[in-house]
Design an enzyme around this catalytic site. Structure first.
Site, mmCIF file in Angstrom:
data_model
loop_
_atom_site.group_PDB
_atom_site.id
_atom_site.type_symbol
_atom_site.label_atom_id
_atom_site.label_comp_id
_atom_site.label_asym_id
_atom_site.label_seq_id
_atom_site.Cartn_x
_atom_site.Cartn_y
_atom_site.Cartn_z
ATOM 1 N N SER A 241 0.828 -1.202 0.000
ATOM 2 C CA SER A 241 0.000 0.000 0.000
ATOM 3 C C SER A 241 0.871 1.264 0.000
ATOM 4 O O SER A 241 1.655 1.464 -0.900
ATOM 5 C CB SER A 241 -0.968 -0.045 1.190
ATOM 6 O OG SER A 241 -2.046 0.832 1.021
ATOM 7 N N ASP B 257 -5.561 -3.806 -2.514
ATOM 8 C CA ASP B 257 -4.669 -3.437 -1.412
ATOM 9 C C ASP B 257 -3.969 -4.645 -0.785
ATOM 10 O O ASP B 257 -4.604 -5.572 -0.294
ATOM 11 C CB ASP B 257 -5.488 -2.701 -0.347
ATOM 12 C CG ASP B 257 -4.636 -2.174 0.787
ATOM 13 O OD1 ASP B 257 -3.405 -2.135 0.648
ATOM 14 O OD2 ASP B 257 -5.198 -1.781 1.816
#
Length: 289
Positions: A42, A159
């Site tokens: 991320s 993610d």
């Protein structure tokens, strides 16, 4: 003396709190400690990927100070949930990255790099180690219900924090002898004041994700990290992009607090200082470089 080891940096997710990674890298660079491998999840993928491609942490810091919350979450990009379940298409993120990293391939980065994502089909972690750097970063930061999943080679990814919040195992597999893991997000709420702060749906979602990441990360870190750094950023919100300068400083301070241990365990000796540099450090009370 310990034989000089190859250092791997595992950078976790955490939204704006991930700007602490920039401070971590900046302080390691200033201390003359070379980073040999980087894996990021991320926000860790964004900061780590940029540095792996450019080795220019000063420019990364300038970029962080320029980005505002509205740049990443512009009103014009809001789309209906019924289309693909996301609030934003992620195009503004891509525009920002492309402006600085256009055409860069992961395999051509100056430092070997991997962006950790989550396979939409089964929830497995997938480390992107080749191909377009911007696409890999976009996939790694594609938070469910916020950004749309990203297609890579016909498959969709989101993610990486859902599968591997702090990818110490990935950077170990890449060849690192000594893994520095940086966790800026995961936590377990125990204090009464923390529990009392959960008042709305945003707080519930944010804290739920942090707890999940804590549970996933602790096993990975225990087995693969030689040192785990946790800059004091949990009081910042993951959308506090306007507070980048303060967050970056927490990363710099965290390295200074752990620099002697890192040197001792990795064999990276302090650089020789000139008399002028020694005098300056003495006058200003600077810690060991």
């Amino acid at each position: 003396m310990v034989e000089k080891k190859k250092i791997g940096l595992a950078l976790g997710g955490g939204g704006a709190k991930g700007y602490a990674h920039s401070g971590i890298i900046k302080a390691l660079e200033a201390a003359g400690i070379e980073i040999d491998y980087i894996a990021g999840t991320s926000m860790g993928a964004l900061v780590g990927g940029y540095y792996a491609a450019t080795k220019n942490i000063k420019k990364m810091e300038e970029l962080a100070l320029e980005i505002k919350r509205g740049d990443l979450f512009p009103i014009r990009e809001v789309i209906k949930f019924k289309k693909d379940g996301a609030l934003f298409r992620g195009q503004s993120v891509a525009d920002i990255l492309n402006h600085h990293l256009s055409g860069v391939k992961i395999e051509n980065c100056q430092i070997p790099f991997a962006a950790v994502t989550t396979d939409v089909r089964n929830g497995d972690e997938f480390a992107v180690k080749s191909g377009d750097l911007t696409t890999a970063i976009r996939a790694s930061i594609a938070v469910p219900a916020v950004f749309s999943p990203v297609e890579i080679n016909g498959q969709y990814y989101m993610d990486g924090g859902l599968a591997n919040p702090v990818p110490a195992n990935i950077v170990r597999q890449m060849g690192a002898d000594y893994v520095i893991a940086v966790d800026v997000s995961s936590k377990w709420m125990t204090a009464p004041e923390e529990l009392a702060s959960v008042k709305d749906i945003y707080s519930i979602m944010s804290n739920a994700l942090s707890i999940i990441e804590y549970q996933i990360a602790k096993g990975i870190l225990k087995d693969n990290a030689d040192i785990v750094l946790r800059p004091p950023v949990l009081h910042y919100d993951w959308t506090d992009f306007d507070r980048a300068a303060d967050i970056i400083k927490t990363g710099e301070k965290e390295i200074r607090l752990n620099l002697q241990e890192i040197r001792r365990k990795t064999g990276h000796r302090a650089p020789r200082l000139t008399l002028a540099e020694k005098f300056f450090d003495f006058i200003t009370g600077q810690p060991e470089r």
